[in-house]
Write a protein that holds these residues in place. Structure first.
Motif, mmCIF file in Angstrom:
data_model
loop_
_atom_site.group_PDB
_atom_site.id
_atom_site.type_symbol
_atom_site.label_atom_id
_atom_site.label_comp_id
_atom_site.label_asym_id
_atom_site.label_seq_id
_atom_site.Cartn_x
_atom_site.Cartn_y
_atom_site.Cartn_z
ATOM 1 N N LEU A 1 52.361 21.382 -18.280
ATOM 2 C CA LEU A 1 51.629 20.649 -19.313
ATOM 3 C C LEU A 1 50.218 21.233 -19.437
ATOM 4 C CD1 LEU A 1 52.717 17.041 -18.286
ATOM 5 C CD2 LEU A 1 53.411 18.269 -20.370
ATOM 6 N N LEU B 1 55.759 20.389 -16.344
ATOM 7 C CA LEU B 1 56.434 19.827 -17.515
ATOM 8 C C LEU B 1 57.925 19.746 -17.217
ATOM 9 C CD1 LEU B 1 55.948 21.007 -21.222
ATOM 10 C CD2 LEU B 1 58.106 20.145 -20.344
ATOM 11 N N GLY C 1 56.779 14.581 -19.756
ATOM 12 C CA GLY C 1 57.389 15.731 -20.414
ATOM 13 C C GLY C 1 58.008 15.366 -21.736
ATOM 14 N N TYR D 1 55.220 14.898 -24.330
ATOM 15 C CA TYR D 1 54.604 16.156 -24.756
ATOM 16 C C TYR D 1 55.510 16.891 -25.739
ATOM 17 C CZ TYR D 1 52.873 20.934 -24.599
ATOM 18 O OH TYR D 1 52.421 22.180 -24.949
#
Length: 999
Positions: A403, A409, A416, A419
């Protein structure tokens, strides 16, 4: 209370006493120094200093390490690297004794001289060097079996914690391969081919006469004096059922009389991940490849280009430090040594360290009695949060590992998911996970220690009869821990998991021997009889618990037990040994051995086996008719035959039940193994003949021809289901190995300043299965065991590449014609393709090595090259990342040199037309069977020995520095990273620097 008062009074007064004692100690130390200085001055006035140089009489070369002792005393010294010495003697007229291995000892009276130079004459030819053999030593000229000796210097060119790995390419007929590049990984050794269908094919290790088992015993190369590899029955038969796969004798260092020295060896360097011929595609390459067959791929993927291999690899560190002391008098000899080894993997997250030590003590209690004590041990520790090679090479370069804030991530966790959703991105990888997420929490670690103590005596009954006793106990402990954190994805289902395992082992060994040695005129007879016993015990326990708070790593903290396990094991062996060695006039040689051995692995019907050998030799160079052939220094012929055995690792003769089931809450027995009280030893009968020669005093040549017949091999024979058992063990198989071994040792350049020595060895082996139960072949994985074939012959569908007209895959299909004959045709239907022998095997036909040593003044350059030829391995990893579209969500490898993909009609291609979802082209077949032959520059080392003026300035006896490189170059057609390991973790490249100092 009175006690406390007394204690307080003592403490107060003790502080003053300690201060007083401290000052008193200083005064005593100063007084002692003054006294020693005065004494040394007085002694110096009464002594004489003698200096000189010792050289080889033949070529006038300096001889380092020559022992010089004042006769009748323990006062002595050794020559430095230039062959020079300086020795203080108590008076002007004494006798000096000069001795050195391979040279005639000399006694020289000083007669008031202060400078004495000595030219030493070789006492033996190359074949007369003393070498360690089974239960003793012998001169090479008297050896009638097949054995190869390697000294300590030849082992120290490769940086590894395993002695086995250091033997690669140095012994003809020995195939050595390491399973992985992971620090501390094991090394597999095969001597003269495989001879068992179900048992181990590893050689036996024997350390200082103590039988250690089939695994590398874990000694530092700095503590090894020599290694001898025993290959034929004449050399190995005294070890009976343990010697079917050859024997490796390891001799640790001993102190030398009249010598006192401290050695410090230190090395430090870097390791790097060795990708060989292999690479995976970057973002652009993968996009260009997939857009030809995957309609879903878009240029958006090019916004990310992650190098997962760079994330998971590193420049690791490797280091080893050894300090040892060697000293001795007429009464006591002592060798003490400690070693620390540490290596972090080129793959991130793994560390291996080992502490080891050894103490060899020898006490000459009287003229007749010698007491020997040996203590050795090691402690190993590993820690693993190792990155995954599988994920490094299958993960897509289009996925982001972290990330923006630097945290991992993972598409399975909320951060996750958010994002990816907020940035209109997807996770392209098939498994929809990021292995880095769990890796930050979960780990495994292990530790283990081994301690060995050996006590022995030699009692000289008279000049020709000696009694020897050797007694050993070895203790081992191990612990393994695997922790799965509740915060990790894999730990969520159980709310965390902890696995612990403990093990203990004990081996006891005793050998009681009576040795006979007598020379009458030209007749020389050596013999011994012995009784030997050993037993082994081990136990272990393991448990798994689930439901654990993050960071708590004790089983008591888990909420619920998942499972427990445990084991106990006992076995024993005993032997009666007889050995006779006869030599007449150093020309005609004969050796015979017999071992009657019993083992708990067999029932009363066949509990004891008889193993034997007989061999003869002829030193032709001692014959009168050879006297005119001045260019022939040595010429010896030898021949041997004998029988050794192989015992199973368990108790296959027993019929027993397993108490692993439950019935109505009680432990229940179920049939587990059908007994066969008649099973017996696997027997290996071998024949060997050899020619050993040395020509022009420059070139040595050894040629061995051998044949091994491994019979009565233990095989698990299937039984009908109605019997209640899956099968039964029987002695029904037979395998043969035959071949030759050639070793050439030329001294290419031999001048006063420049020397170039080379050792070249080449071995050929052919393995063949001769007999099976009811002549029935069986398949194990990609290998089929069938009469008339090598026992590692591959049995698969044969791949023919791509169909030139349409790009579809092609395999071979065998069809039966109307007249009963067979013919072949090609098919694109995998299911209809024929399973058959493909003509390749998983063991090499040729193995060998080339060792070079080039010395110029104080510089020495060594180069170790090893090679393996005609060996194939199945590269199963290509099923995933060389799959022609079968896995659109896996990365792909770049095509190796000479490979190409089908694009249009008429193309002759190795790879079929890619198709989204695949066309079964990546299924198991000879497509992924690759030639794993290689030539490897195993090691290059350049060392520099400091001149005497420099060592004198820093007050040391000898010093040298070196730089070394391992696995620098590998020439191979293997498309993976390393043909030796055949796996995704290759042997790393190492660059090391080191220093060796003698005080």
């Amino acid at each position: 209370m009175r006690y406390l008062q007394h204690f307080d009074f003592y403490r107060k007064n003790n502080n003053e006493s300690q201060n007083s004692s401290f000052l008193s100690g200083i005064y005593k130390a100063i007084s002692l120094v003054v006294f020693m200085a005065v004494f040394a001055t007085f002694a110096n006035a009464q002594t004489t200093t003698i200096t000189g140089q010792v050289v080889d009489k033949t070529n006038n070369e300096s001889l380092p390490g020559v022992s010089i002792i004042v006769k009748g005393t323990t006062n002595g010294i050794t020559t430095d690297m230039d062959g020079k010495y300086s020795l203080n003697v108590p008076e002007s007229n004494v006798t000096l004794v000069f001795s050195f291995i391979g040279y005639q000892s000399q006694e020289i009276a000083t007669e008031g001289k202060t400078s004495i130079d000595v030219a030493m004459e070789s006492s033996t030819t190359d074949l007369d060097e003393v070498m360690v053999v089974a239960y003793g030593t012998t001169k090479k000229s008297n050896l009638t079996g097949s054995a190869v000796a390697i000294d300590a210097e030849e082992l120290q060119d490769v940086f590894s914690p395993n002695v086995a790995a250091m033997l690669q390419g140095k012994v003809a007929g020995m195939h050595t391969s390491t399973s992985s590049g992971k620090p501390g990984a094991g090394t597999q050794i095969t001597i003269r081919g495989k001879g068992s269908l179900s048992g181990t094919t590893k050689p036996l290790w024997v350390v200082d006469g103590i039988i250690m088992g089939n695994d590398d015993p874990g000694y530092s190369p700095d503590d090894i004096e020599s290694i001898t590899v025993l290959k034929d029955a004449s050399a190995t038969s005294l070890y009976g059922s343990l010697a079917a796969n050859g024997v490796i004798l390891l001799q640790t260092k001993r102190a030398k009389k009249g010598v006192s020295v401290v050695n410090v060896n230190a090395s430090y360097g870097a390791t790097t991940f060795n990708t060989g011929n292999f690479s995976v595609m970057n973002s652009q390459e993968l996009y260009d490849y997939q857009k030809t067959w995957n309609p879903n791929v878009t240029e958006d993927v090019l916004n990310t280009d992650t190098d997962w291999m760079n994330i998971g690899t590193q420049t690791g560190q490797a280091q080893e430090y050894n300090v040892n002391y060697s000293g001795g008098t007429e009464k006591i000899l002592a060798y003490l040594s400690g070693t620390y080894y540490n290596e972090t993997g080129a793959l991130k997250g793994y560390e291996y360290e080992r502490f080891s030590g050894i103490a060899n003590i020898e006490v000459n209690a009287s003229k007749r009695l010698t007491i020997k004590a040996n203590l050795s041990g090691n402690y190993t520790n590993t820690y693993s949060q190792e990155h995954s090679t599988y994920n490094m090479f299958t993960y897509m370069p289009w996925d982001e590992p972290y990330l923006p804030d630097g945290s991992v991530l993972d598409p399975r966790v909320d951060s996750g998911k958010e994002y990816l959703l907020e940035n209109d991105k997807v996770w392209y990888g098939r498994d929809e996970n990021n292995y880095l997420y769990d890796l930050q929490y979960n780990y495994g670690k292990s530790r283990g220690n081994n301690f060995r103590i050996n006590i022995g005596i030699d009692y000289k009954i008279n000049d020709w009869l000696t009694f020897s006793s050797m007694n050993n106990v070895a203790l081992g402990n191990g612990q393994n821990e695997s922790y799965t954190d509740p915060r990790s994805i894999s730990g969520q289902a159980d709310r965390g998991r902890l696995y612990e395992a403990y093990s203990f082992s004990r081996t006891r060994f005793t050998n009681q021997m009576l040795r006979f040695k007598k020379t009458i005129d030209n007749h020389n007879l050596n013999a011994f009889v012995a009784w030997e016993y050993s037993d082994y015990y081990s136990d272990g326990a393991n448990a798994t618990g689930k439901g654990v708070a993050a960071g708590l790593t004790v089983l008591n903290a888990t909420a619920e037990a998942v499972g427990v396990g445990g084991s106990k094991w006992e076995s024993a062996k005993q032997s009666m040994l007889v050995n006779l060695q006869y030599a007449y006039d150093n020309k005609y040689l004969a050796t015979a051995s017999f071992n009657r051995q019993g083992s708990s692995s067999f029932g009363p019907n066949n509990q004891y086996g008889n193993f034997w050998s007989a061999s003869v030799g002829w030193n032709l160079h001692h014959e009168d008719f050879m006297s005119n052939l001045k260019w022939v220094d040595v010429l010896k012929w030898s021949a041997s035959m004998g029988q050794v055995g192989n015992a199973p690792g368990g108790f296959q003769y027993l019929g027993y039940y397993a108490f692993v089931a439950q019935y109505n809450g009680n432990s229940a027995a179920t049939p587990y193994q059908k007994g066969n009280p008649d099973i017996s030893w696997e027997k290996v009968t071998s024949y060997n003949t050899a020619i050993n020669t040395r020509l022009f005093n420059r070139v040595g040549l050894n040629l061995d021809l051998y044949y091994k017949n491994s019979d009565n091999l233990l095989t698990y024979v299937p039984l009908p289901a109605l019997s209640g058992y899956n099968g039964i063990w029987m002695n029904v198989g037979r395998v043969t190995n035959k071949g030759y071994e050639l070793s050439v040792t030329p001294e290419i350049v031999k001048t006063s300043r420049l020397k170039w020595n080379m050792t070249i060895n080449l071995a050929y082996n052919k393995n063949q299965v001769k007999e099976l139960f009811e002549d029935k072949a069986y398949t194990s994985g990609n290998v089929r065991i069938e009469q008339g074939y090598d026992m590692d012959s591959y049995y698969q569908r044969i791949w023919y590449g791509a169909n030139p007209s349409n790009g579809e895959p092609l395999w071979e299909k065998v069809v039966e014609n109307e007249d009963g004959t067979e013919s072949t045709e090609l098919t694109s239907d995998y299911a209809s393709a024929t399973l058959q022998f493909v003509g390749s095997k998983g063991t090499p036909t040729y193995t060998g090595g080339i060792l070079n040593t080039l010395t110029f003044d104080d510089f020495t350059l060594t180069a170790n090259i090893s090679f393996v030829e005609d060996i194939y391995k199945y590269n199963s990893n290509r099923e995933l990342f060389d799959s022609d579209g079968s896995y659109a969500s896996f990365n792909n490898m770049n095509l190796a040199d000479g490979w190409n993909r089908w694009e249009k009609p008429g193309d002759i291609a190795t790879h079929p037309k890619p198709f989204n979802g695949g066309v079964n082209a990546n299924k198991n077949s000879s497509r992924y069977l690759e030639d794993a032959s290689y030539v490897r520059l195993r090691n290059v080392t350049l060392s520099y020995r400091l001149p005497k003026v420099a060592t004198d300035a820093i007050k040391v006896k000898n010093a040298s520095v070196y730089i070394s490189g391992d696995n620098l170059v590998t020439i191979t057609d293997w498309s993976g990273m390393d043909p030796e390991t055949g796996a995704l973790y290759p042997l790393s490249k190492k660059i090391m620097a080191g220093v060796k100092i003698d005080f």
